[in-house]
Design a protein around this motif. Structure first.
Motif, PDB file in Angstrom:
ATOM      1  N   SER A 122       0.844  -1.190   0.000  1.00 21.22           N
ATOM      2  CA  SER A 122       0.000   0.000   0.000  1.00 21.22           C
ATOM      3  C   SER A 122       0.874   1.233   0.000  1.00 21.22           C
ATOM      4  O   SER A 122       2.049   1.188   0.375  1.00 21.22           O
ATOM      5  CB  SER A 122      -0.901   0.013   1.235  1.00 21.22           C
ATOM      6  OG  SER A 122      -1.713  -1.133   1.246  1.00 21.22           O
ATOM      7  N   GLU A 123       0.241   2.315  -0.376  1.00 20.17           N
ATOM      8  CA  GLU A 123       1.023   3.524  -0.588  1.00 20.17           C
ATOM      9  C   GLU A 123       0.231   4.704  -0.026  1.00 20.17           C
ATOM     10  O   GLU A 123      -0.996   4.751  -0.167  1.00 20.17           O
ATOM     11  CB  GLU A 123       1.199   3.659  -2.103  1.00 20.17           C
ATOM     12  CG  GLU A 123       1.984   4.806  -2.558  1.00 20.17           C
ATOM     13  CD  GLU A 123       1.875   5.010  -4.084  1.00 20.17           C
ATOM     14  OE1 GLU A 123       2.521   5.926  -4.543  1.00 20.17           O
ATOM     15  OE2 GLU A 123       1.121   4.275  -4.773  1.00 20.17           O
ATOM     16  N   ILE A 124       0.948   5.606   0.605  1.00 21.51           N
ATOM     17  CA  ILE A 124       0.274   6.805   1.102  1.00 21.51           C
ATOM     18  C   ILE A 124       0.238   7.821  -0.036  1.00 21.51           C
ATOM     19  O   ILE A 124       1.282   8.130  -0.614  1.00 21.51           O
ATOM     20  CB  ILE A 124       1.016   7.352   2.324  1.00 21.51           C
ATOM     21  CG1 ILE A 124       0.827   6.390   3.492  1.00 21.51           C
ATOM     22  CG2 ILE A 124       0.511   8.748   2.709  1.00 21.51           C
ATOM     23  CD1 ILE A 124       1.623   6.682   4.702  1.00 21.51           C
ATOM     24  N   THR A 154      -3.573  -2.335  -2.399  1.00 20.41           N
ATOM     25  CA  THR A 154      -3.222  -3.197  -3.534  1.00 20.41           C
ATOM     26  C   THR A 154      -4.296  -3.174  -4.611  1.00 20.41           C
ATOM     27  O   THR A 154      -4.017  -3.093  -5.804  1.00 20.41           O
ATOM     28  CB  THR A 154      -3.116  -4.678  -3.086  1.00 20.41           C
ATOM     29  OG1 THR A 154      -2.805  -4.690  -1.703  1.00 20.41           O
ATOM     30  CG2 THR A 154      -2.108  -5.416  -3.895  1.00 20.41           C
ATOM     31  N   ASP A 155      -5.552  -3.276  -4.160  1.00 16.52           N
ATOM     32  CA  ASP A 155      -6.644  -3.375  -5.127  1.00 16.52           C
ATOM     33  C   ASP A 155      -7.023  -2.020  -5.735  1.00 16.52           C
ATOM     34  O   ASP A 155      -7.980  -1.928  -6.493  1.00 16.52           O
ATOM     35  CB  ASP A 155      -7.869  -4.019  -4.444  1.00 16.52           C
ATOM     36  CG  ASP A 155      -8.293  -3.257  -3.183  1.00 16.52           C
ATOM     37  OD1 ASP A 155      -7.800  -2.127  -2.999  1.00 16.52           O
ATOM     38  OD2 ASP A 155      -9.100  -3.785  -2.410  1.00 16.52           O
ATOM     39  N   GLY A 156      -6.286  -0.998  -5.393  1.00 14.55           N
ATOM     40  CA  GLY A 156      -6.567   0.313  -5.975  1.00 14.55           C
ATOM     41  C   GLY A 156      -7.544   1.132  -5.144  1.00 14.55           C
ATOM     42  O   GLY A 156      -7.677   2.329  -5.350  1.00 14.55           O
ATOM     43  N   ASP A 157      -8.215   0.487  -4.200  1.00 12.95           N
ATOM     44  CA  ASP A 157      -9.136   1.228  -3.338  1.00 12.95           C
ATOM     45  C   ASP A 157      -8.360   2.183  -2.436  1.00 12.95           C
ATOM     46  O   ASP A 157      -7.185   1.960  -2.142  1.00 12.95           O
ATOM     47  CB  ASP A 157      -9.922   0.252  -2.444  1.00 12.95           C
ATOM     48  CG  ASP A 157     -11.076  -0.382  -3.220  1.00 12.95           C
ATOM     49  OD1 ASP A 157     -11.196  -0.073  -4.426  1.00 12.95           O
ATOM     50  OD2 ASP A 157     -11.809  -1.196  -2.619  1.00 12.95           O
ATOM     51  N   ILE A 158      -9.063   3.198  -1.996  1.00 19.70           N
ATOM     52  CA  ILE A 158      -8.413   4.183  -1.130  1.00 19.70           C
ATOM     53  C   ILE A 158      -9.082   4.179   0.242  1.00 19.70           C
ATOM     54  O   ILE A 158     -10.306   4.242   0.341  1.00 19.70           O
ATOM     55  CB  ILE A 158      -8.464   5.578  -1.778  1.00 19.70           C
ATOM     56  CG1 ILE A 158      -7.493   5.584  -2.973  1.00 19.70           C
ATOM     57  CG2 ILE A 158      -8.056   6.661  -0.779  1.00 19.70           C
ATOM     58  CD1 ILE A 158      -7.628   6.760  -3.866  1.00 19.70           C
TER      59      ILE A 158
END
Lengths: 430, 593, 128
Positions: free
Chosen positions: B225-227, B244-248
């Motif tokens: 995951s990325e901030i 990972t799945d693109g959700d935020i």
């Protein structure tokens, strides 16, 4: 017997103990900070400036000392020596003795009149015997608390101090006081001594007055030091040539200290830089094996020192003797040039002594120490602060040689460990 | 706020001048300052002391407040970052509002920079102190703004420091969110092979922590995951995490610990022969190779390895003009601290496995500091590792001859002889460089050191605190460290964060914009100028029975930049603690003489 | 000192970067002239255009605004500030005050050389 109930007993009030106490207390837990000397502050308060920022040591330490002395959750117990530590089901019982200062502490106004009139001079351990002090005196300028101590062994019972004291505080008959401290957790921050001056017989450091310890040099360099300038102790001459002998108390099996003390390279470089500032004409040479400038900003500091013209010579010093004027003569075995050993004279020599643990016996506490006497970590890669005993944590040089930034980082680690330990046991009892 | 109503005659200023044990008094004429300032208007007392920051010095101020009715304080001493807080606390203890105080810096900005001109330094100090008196006379008492704090810490990075900080924070009862960009926790310890000082498998250390973390209900872990943004302020940081799945996910945190670690220095192609031969390896690559190699002989890619050379300080202790610069044009002047010990530890591992392999080590200084490391060095000597010491300003030359790698170096230990040795394999002890965290440091506006690692507020006073309130740093995001040192630093960061979150509300500096509602015309120029949407708005208010449009400042959102102050034609909006009129009065004092 | 009475240089320094930068100069013990007066502000963006004009009228010879530039903790403040200073330059021209006497620059926490250069440049200008 006086009884005190607290959360954490911190033993030793050098920079490690000060930091750990402030963190624990700021987190809302009660601390007893136990210090055997009459003032808190430990070694750091006696230093001149500190590497690599060259902040004055006093300016960093005094605010922490002041914060400790004013903190509502910190019970500052100076001149108090722990005699026994027992682990019980609830935590720890510490039995301590508060030594008599021979003054009424509650009444003293720190006016120093007693010190002025006292006719007896004694050795000043804060100044590392470079200058004397009075038999009754406040330990040093920035001491906390600002209370004088009377050395009863040296006192001639003339009564001068008792007569002059405006508050009638002098109490020649004062007795030691026994204190029982009940704590949930203990933090060991007992710090270090430096290796003895006579550890290496070949250096004749006891018999040659112009071979001094780095802590003495710290006092010579300190703005409020004994002479206010750097002079050599034997004759008051301003030294024109000063040498540092590195690893004079470390990395040396023959004196029982095979380990590296981590700070000697840097304090020697720092002192050399300060010396070249205060004595611009002096030649300064550092005889070394490896320069270990490994901390943040240290390599840059070392480069700066080389650029300032400090001589770094890779050589072993085999022996030190003195010439007829008392100047040390060093027998040097160069490692950089193929030459026979040389004899080189300097006006003043500093032995870069190493660090050894100040306390090796924890008085009833079955604490695991390593072969050199430092307190061991139960698991270095899990929590370096945790000792072999639940509830007992260690920080600073008590765990192994460290410089000031590493010691300060270590103190917070012990503090959070102690706080979390108390949370865990209190959680269980609820 | 009764102090606001004091008239000029009731304002009693005390001025305290520090000698700093000679640091100031060796250059500046303290007596002259005290004499002159004593005569200045509104100054009731001026004193000097050898260490104003000491308990005694602080007591001078406290006593004057209590006994002489001093109600405005000016301290002239070192830079305010060292002791502004010290004196504020002392003033507060004496019962005075801690903001009725001005700190004048006569060390870093006077005595240390005007050594050649003591007279000029003294006159300058006097004018600066007079300006300080003018400023403090116009100072109102201020009270800390309290903001509610989320009882949650965000930990950026799931390496050893992040994991340690997470466990310590959770043990303290604080909710934890760890954000890790890789697939699993562990950071650089997710590799084959062993580590010093515990001689454990690196992954075993990771497992110790991941067990504790994954079983702790207070800790939430985001991997891969990325901030993508951080907003808000101490107590109330708003974080957007891209999963990972693109959700935020949007989360809130009261404090942040940056544990983003380091990257291995990557040699450029050809640096000490790297990439020119399969047999030139970085230490990390060699450790992994060694842990996979077994048997009686050390064989790599079909070649039996009889001898290995190790080169120290690859990417560390570099010099301009000798070493090739990094992307930013600078060389890595710093020492990476761990490579000597890690390298020597690995040489010992090699010798234990393959005692017949000859090991040659080319170094400048062996920095196996401390207890365990020094004994590793001793063991290496017993293993007959042969050490060659190069001069500081020279680098070993690497050439290839057939399937041999030739090292050419000057060796100080053999009295500066020029030596050549042929080896089958070369290992580069590469250093550490800071991770690429421009995104994180950008969101948070974090300071960086000249060596590009994060910059703590002060290495001794506040070693894990960042320039932004509520943000801490741990481990190798600050500078190179070994595992034990990273753990120490991470626990200290966890301690400071726990102290911050130990109360439900955090006291904040009150230096925000304030509106004089009588003067305000509600024109809205300040709202247009404001850099933080929502910090200042126009509202309707009933004043003396009349409904009036006025500006309103939300103190938790205002950051105190003062942009609004400059555009208000009515001078109706101003900055607490830094009023425009205060600076004008300071300038009047400076130009007066 | 005569120099002090003649020409005073006002330095507006930010809490965040140039004030610590000035301290870094001090910590390195680098000397510069003593007719320099540093005032510490959150951000120079707070000063109205007239503030500078009035300071010159009061007798300040030169002003160096040492902003935090891209390091500024207040996002967007620098843009506002530079626009403000452009307007000040226009006013200075109208009033026949040499625009060289006001300088907007960026000084970081470790920008020792840049700090010294700014001061010596302004020193040269005000001594004309």
């Amino acid at each position: 017997m006086k009884e005190i109930n607290i959360d954490v007993a911190v033993i030793g009030s050098g920079i490690a103990g000060l930091e750990a106490s402030l963190d624990v207390a700021d987190a809302g837990y009660k601390v007893a900070l136990i210090e055997k000397s009459p003032s808190i502050g430990g070694r750091m308060i006696s230093l001149s400036k500190v590497f690599p920022t060259l902040d004055c040591a006093s300016c960093i330490t005094t605010p922490k000392m002041a914060a400790v002395s004013h903190h509502p959750f910190i019970n500052m117990m100076t001149y108090t020596e722990v005699r026994e530590i027992k682990k019980n089901d609830d935590g720890f019982d510490l039995y301590a003795i508060k030594k008599p200062r021979y003054i009424n502490e509650g009444e003293c106004i720190s006016c120093k009149k007693c010190e002025e009139v006292c006719p007896v001079y004694i050795e000043d351990d804060f100044e590392h015997e470079l200058s004397p002090k009075k038999a009754i005196s406040i330990p040093f300028t920035n001491a906390v608390p600002q209370l004088p101590v009377l050395d009863m062994n040296k006192c001639i019972r003339c009564g001068a101090c008792a007569r002059i004291c405006p508050k009638d505080c002098i109490d020649y008959l004062q007795k030691a006081e026994e204190i029982h401290i009940k704590a949930h957790s203990v933090i060991i921050s007992t710090g270090y001594d430096i290796t003895p001056m006579n550890a290496k017989k070949e250096y004749n450091a006891i018999s040659i007055p112009n071979v001094i310890s780095p802590l003495q040099m710290e006092r010579l360099l300190a703005p409020h030091g004994p002479y206010g300038k750097v002079i050599r102790p034997s004759d008051g001459k301003i030294p024109e040539s000063i040498a540092y002998v590195q690893c004079a108390g470390s990395r040396d099996k023959s004196i029982g200290v095979p380990y590296c003390s981590r700070v000697c390279c840097m304090y020697a470089i720092k002192q050399a830089m300060l010396l070249s500032g205060s004595l611009p004409l002096a030649d300064i040479t550092i005889y070394y094996m490896d320069i270990r400038a490994f901390g943040k900003g240290y390599e840059e500091f070392y480069s700066e020192a080389r650029a300032m013209g400090i001589n770094f010579v890779k050589a072993k010093v085999a022996r030190i003797t003195a010439d007829e004027k008392g100047s040390p003569v060093l027998r040097i075995e160069h490692q950089e040039e193929a030459s026979k050993p040389k004899e080189i004279k300097h006006d003043l020599v500093v032995l870069s002594q190493g660090m050894i643990p100040a306390v090796r016996d924890f008085l009833g506490l079955d604490l695991e120490i390593n072969e050199y006497g430092f307190v061991s970590s139960r698991d270095k890669t899990l929590n370096p602060s945790q000792t072999n005993i639940d509830g007992v944590f260690v920080c600073g040089v008590a765990r192994g040689p460290k410089d000031i930034p590493d010691t300060i980082a270590d103190a917070g680690s012990a503090a959070v460990s102690a706080v979390n330990y108390i949370k865990s046991i209190k959680g269980k009892s609820l | 706020m009764s102090d606001n109503n004091l008239n000029e005659a009731q304002k009693r200023v005390g001025v305290y001048v520090c000698h700093c044990g000679g640091n100031i008094s060796d250059v500046v004429d303290i007596k002259k300052i005290v004499d002159e300032i004593s005569k200045y208007h509104s100054v009731v007392v001026a004193r000097d002391y050898v260490f104003m920051c000491s308990s005694n010095g602080q007591s001078l101020i406290e006593d004057d407040i209590k006994n002489m009715g001093i109600n405005r304080i000016v301290v002239a001493a070192c830079m305010p970052s060292l002791h502004e807080l010290t004196f504020r606390n002392a003033i507060q203890r004496a019962g005075l509002n801690p903001y009725l105080y001005e700190h004048i810096n006569i060390r870093e900005q006077v005595s240390w920079v005007h050594k050649d001109n003591p007279q000029g330094a003294t006159s300058k100090a006097i004018l600066l102190i007079k300006a300080g008196v003018e400023k403090v006379l116009m100072q109102d008492p201020l009270n800390a703004i309290r903001v509610n704090a989320e009882h949650r810490v965000l930990i950026i990075g799931g390496g050893i420091s992040g994991m340690r900080a997470a466990v310590s924070s959770a043990d303290n009862g604080i909710e934890v969110v760890i954000v890790e960009k890789e697939k699993k926790l562990g950071g650089k310890l997710n590799r084959d092979g062993y580590v010093y000082p515990s001689d454990e498998k690196a992954v075993d250390i990771v497992n110790k922590f991941s067990k504790k973390i994954l079983s702790n209900p207070l800790i939430k872990v985001y991997t891969e995951s990325e901030i993508i943004n951080i907003g808000g302020y101490v107590g109330n940081f708003d974080i957007k995490i891209k999963k990972t799945d693109g959700d935020i996910d949007n989360i809130k945190a009261g404090s942040i610990i940056v544990a983003t670690g380091f990257d291995h220095y990557m040699p450029y192609d050809g640096e000490y022969g790297y990439k020119k031969s399969d047999y030139v390896l970085r230490l990390k690559e060699f450790i992994e190779l060694l842990s996979k190699s077994d048997g009686l002989e050390f064989v790599f890619k079909g070649k039996k390895i009889n001898s290995i050379g190790f080169i120290h300080c690859v990417g560390s202790r570099q010099n301009e003009g000798i070493d090739a610069p990094q992307a930013d044009g600078k060389v890595n002047e710093y020492c990476s601290r761990v490579c000597c010990t890690s390298g020597i530890y690995t040489m010992n591992k090699l010798k234990e496995k393959f005692p017949d392999v000859n090991v040659y080590d080319v170094y400048a200084d062996i920095r196996t500091y401390g207890m365990e490391s020094e004994s590793l060095y001793e063991i290496a000597s017993k293993h007959d590792v042969i050490f060659f010491r190069r001069p500081l300003d020279e680098r070993p030359q690497i050439t290839f001859e057939g399937d041999k790698i030739k090292i050419t170096t000057t060796d100080i230990l053999s009295f500066n002889e020029r030596l050549e040795m042929e080896v089958d394999m070369l290992v580069l002890l590469t250093g550490m460089k800071p991770s690429e965290i421009d995104d994180i440091s950008g969101y948070l506006k974090l300071s960086k050191s000249t060596n590009r690692f994060l910059q703590e507020v002060h290495p001794k006073l506040r070693p894990v605190e960042m320039n932004i309130n509520g943000v801490f740093a741990a481990g190798t995001s600050l500078s190179p460290m070994d595992i034990t040192e990273s753990l120490q630093s991470a626990q200290t960061a966890a301690m400071k964060s726990a102290i911050l979150l130990s109360n439900p509300d955090i006291p904040l500096d009150p230096f925000v914009a304030v509106v004089d509602e009588e003067r305000c015309t509600g024109c809205g120029r300040c709202v247009e100028e404001c850099l933080y949407s929502g910090a200042v708005t126009i509202t309707e208010k009933t004043i003396d029975g009349n409904i009036k449009k006025v500006a309103y400042v939300n103190p938790a959102m205002c950051k105190g930049c003062g942009a609004c102050v400059a555009v208000c034609s009515e001078r109706a909006i101003d900055l607490n603690g830094s009023r425009l009129s205060q600076f004008e009065a300071m300038i009047d004092a400076i130009v007066k003489e | 000192m005569q120099q002090n009475n003649k020409s005073k240089i006002l330095i507006i320094a930010t809490n965040h970067s140039s004030y610590p930068g000035a301290n870094a100069v001090g910590q390195a013990h680098i000397s510069y002239p003593s007719n320099t007066y540093i005032i510490r502000v959150p951000d120079p963006v707070m000063f109205p255009e007239d503030f500078y004009i009035n300071s010159f009228k009061k007798g300040i010879s030169g002003i160096i605004i040492m902003s935090s530039g891209s390091d500024c903790p207040y996002e967007g403040a620098y843009k506002r500030l530079s626009k403000r200073i452009e307007n000040v330059y226009i006013k200075m021209k109208e009033l026949n005050i040499s625009t060289e006497r006001l300088r907007l620059t960026t000084i970081c926490t470790v920008c020792r050389e840049a700090f010294i250069k700014e001061i010596s440049d302004m020193e040269r200008i005000v001594s004309k």
